[in-house]
Design an enzyme around this catalytic site. Structure first.
Site, PDB file in Angstrom:
ATOM      1  N   LYS A  76       0.847  -1.202   0.000  1.00 20.77           N
ATOM      2  CA  LYS A  76       0.000   0.000   0.000  1.00 20.77           C
ATOM      3  C   LYS A  76       0.880   1.248   0.000  1.00 20.77           C
ATOM      4  O   LYS A  76       1.894   1.297   0.716  1.00 20.77           O
ATOM      5  CB  LYS A  76      -0.897  -0.023   1.235  1.00 20.77           C
ATOM      6  CG  LYS A  76      -1.899   1.125   1.330  1.00 20.77           C
ATOM      7  CD  LYS A  76      -2.804   0.931   2.546  1.00 20.77           C
ATOM      8  CE  LYS A  76      -3.793   2.062   2.734  1.00 20.77           C
ATOM      9  NZ  LYS A  76      -4.650   1.858   3.921  1.00 20.77           N
ATOM     10  N   SER A 151      -9.591   1.961   3.042  1.00 26.00           N
ATOM     11  CA  SER A 151      -8.722   2.672   2.149  1.00 26.00           C
ATOM     12  C   SER A 151      -7.729   1.799   1.387  1.00 26.00           C
ATOM     13  O   SER A 151      -7.162   2.255   0.391  1.00 26.00           O
ATOM     14  CB  SER A 151      -7.958   3.736   2.932  1.00 26.00           C
ATOM     15  OG  SER A 151      -7.100   3.137   3.896  1.00 26.00           O
ATOM     16  N   SER A 175      -9.588  -0.469   7.250  1.00 26.79           N
ATOM     17  CA  SER A 175      -9.082  -0.366   5.880  1.00 26.79           C
ATOM     18  C   SER A 175      -8.408  -1.598   5.307  1.00 26.79           C
ATOM     19  O   SER A 175      -8.104  -1.620   4.120  1.00 26.79           O
ATOM     20  CB  SER A 175      -8.118   0.803   5.768  1.00 26.79           C
ATOM     21  OG  SER A 175      -8.856   1.986   5.645  1.00 26.79           O
TER      22      SER A 175
HETATM   23  N1  GLN Z   1     -12.958   4.276   6.629  1.00 28.42           N
HETATM   24  C1  GLN Z   1     -12.209   4.702   7.774  1.00 28.42           C
HETATM   25  C2  GLN Z   1     -11.823   6.143   7.629  1.00 28.42           C
HETATM   26  O1  GLN Z   1     -12.167   6.710   6.666  1.00 28.42           O
HETATM   27  C3  GLN Z   1     -11.027   3.801   8.003  1.00 28.42           C
HETATM   28  C4  GLN Z   1      -9.823   4.154   7.261  1.00 28.42           C
HETATM   29  C5  GLN Z   1      -8.639   3.326   7.586  1.00 28.42           C
HETATM   30  O2  GLN Z   1      -8.747   2.276   8.243  1.00 28.42           O
HETATM   31  N2  GLN Z   1      -7.491   3.791   7.155  1.00 28.42           N
HETATM   32  O3  GLN Z   1     -11.202   6.723   8.465  1.00 28.42           O
END
Ligand code: GLN
Length: 499
Positions: A76, A151, A175
């Site tokens: 990532k 994400s 994410s």
């Molecule tokens: N969807 C969550 C957010 O927008 C989680 C994001 C993540 O785990 N990086 O913060």
């Protein structure tokens, strides 16, 4: 690579395939998928081939090789890599090449893995659909009109489209698990502190964890083995021995294991029938494997999302202050680019900060910085930030009490399968509600795994989630491995071909 990580490693070891062949095939698969799926922000060419050449030469010479020797792995784009850009899918960091590798990246390459490229993500990991990326959206290989989740959407799609067998994501509020669920793969968020955060560009430092994503429990066990462990460079990493994660996959007998079903989440309004059915089917499978089922309720779960959406933006607003065009990141070149906000004359330094940050960050990132700055400001600190910390403590208490009664918790990953691209982009609250079942594990710091749980009636994957006590990744892998030994959801592929 529709193959599993284990079969690729076996093929490499037996000489059925060379590392150079595998790297070439992987690059070809990525290039074929990019125009539609767009899972990658950068594809390693020469550096991956050079690494593969070294592995092949070492193997030929009979030298001792690491356990992942020659295996292409996708990373990532929030994890620092010193030989390729690390952009966090933001204009702010376009073209930025860090001077060092994240510890988890160094550990993977020390084990012989080859970094094949960097995967697309929501900007600075803020989002649940990969649509906030400045590098274009990633599409779900099961249905290109839908999101792969986020994400770590690129990392999930990179596996689901068959480009790699193992990718590394990060999980601050879901994410790893939510994109794994949307893409029909397995994803593990380790215990906070299990893997080093050194070189993981910080979003919310008390919640962030890197973890493996692959087709099966076996794939993620192999990934975790290479990533886990204490790192003196990260003061929050835990000095706790790393067990043999694959050893637990030998047995599939769950007798003596108590699984607590989170009935409230399954029956919650807005949870789709397919999700409910998958978790209930899984409950039956675990019972057949010998587990005892008990009912658990995590009392403060209605406060998970509001608590997370105070703490995460507060930490983000502080962490992202370094991107000011001077210390790090995009620098606006012309003060004339400044937006006239009617606030009179700004000094050149402030103009530079303002114009750089205005141009470098996308709107979701700005929203989080504004919310976090507000919640941390003198008049609101106690009402929001401090209050959220107190609720977080209660949430952790719920988990402690739950693990007195059950060894693992079973529930959904997401309220519904992958939604359509564009469906939630203009509705931040709808987007935040994707995290309903995932942020609890981050707030409590416990490990959790998302496992493929079957398809809905439109052929879209649905995930199920197991959560475990601190440092009990092995228990998640044990139960997940047993589940996958008697189900074949993890063998389904986007074309619905079983391999
Ligand atoms: N969807 C969550 C957010 O927008 C989680 C994001 C993540 O785990 N990086 O913060």
């Amino acid at each position: 690579m529709l193959d599993s990580t284990v079969s690729l490693l076996n093929a490499l070891q037996s000489g059925d395939v060379t590392a150079q062949d595998l790297v070439q095939q992987t690059i070809a698969a990525i290039e074929a998928s990019q125009p539609t799926i767009n899972a990658f922000t950068h594809v390693a060419g020469d550096s991956a081939m050079a690494a593969a050449e070294r592995v092949d030469a070492d193997r030929k010479a009979g030298r001792t090789l690491g356990p992942l020797a020659g295996l292409p792995v996708a990373i990532k784009d929030v994890l620092c890599t010193s030989d390729m850009p690390t952009t966090c899918s933001s204009e702010m960091l376009r073209g930025f090449v860090p001077p060092y590798n994240a510890t988890v990246v160094s550990k993977l390459t020390a084990a012989g893995a080859i970094v094949i490229g960097k995967t697309n993500m929501d900007e600075f990991a803020m989002g649940a659909s990969t649509e906030t990326s400045a590098m274009g959206v990633t599409r779900n290989p099961w249905d290109e009109a839908r999101t792969p989740g986020g994400s770590s959407g690129g990392a999930a799609a990179a596996v689901a489209c068959g480009a790699v067998s193992l990718s590394i994501g990060t999980d601050t509020g879901g994410s790893i698990r939510q994109p794994a669920a949307f893409c029909g793969i397995t994803g593990l968020k380790p215990t906070y502190g299990r893997c080093s955060r050194y070189g993981l560009v910080a979003f919310a430092s008390s919640l962030d964890q890197a973890g493996p994503m692959g087709w099966s429990v076996d794939d993620v066990a192999i990934g975790l083995q290479a990533m886990a462990g204490y790192d003196p460079a990260d003061s929050t990493s835990v000095d706790h021995p790393v067990p043999d994660y694959r050893a637990v996959l030998q047995s599939t007998d769950l007798r003596g294991l108590k699984i607590g079903v989170l009935r409230d989440s399954i029956n919650q309004d807005g949870v789709s029938d397919a999700v409910r059915r998958s978790v209930e089917d899984a409950e039956r499978v675990f019972q057949e494997l010998g587990a005892e089922i008990v009912e658990i309720s995590l009392q403060h779960s209605p406060y998970w999302v509001p608590t997370y959406y105070v703490i995460a933006p507060c930490e983000a607003s502080s962490n992202l202050s370094r991107f000011d065009g001077a210390h790090y990141g995009h620098r606006a070149m012309r003060a004339a680019d400044a937006v006239d906000e009617g606030e009179g004359v700004m000094g050149p330094l402030e103009t530079m900060y303002r114009t750089s940050r205005a141009a470098g960050f996308g709107s979701e990132v700005k929203r989080r910085i504004i919310v976090g700055t507000y919640a941390l400001s003198a008049g609101y600190y106690d009402a929001y930030y401090n209050q959220a910390l107190k609720v977080r403590r209660l949430i952790r208490g719920d988990y402690d009490a739950a693990f007195d009664q059950a060894d693992l918790l079973l529930g959904p990953v997401t309220p519904s399968p992958a939604f359509r691209l564009g469906e939630n982009v203009d509705d931040p609250i709808a987007m935040y509600l994707c995290d309903l079942f995932t942020v609890g594990a981050n707030l409590a710091g416990v490990p959790a795994i998302s496992l493929p749980g079957g398809l809905d009636d439109q052929g879209l994957p649905v995930g199920i989630q197991l959560q475990g006590p601190v440092m009990e990744e092995s228990r998640l892998l044990f139960a997940g491995g047993a589940f996958q030994s008697v189900t074949d959801h993890h063998r389904l592929r986007p074309s619905n071909v079983r391999v």
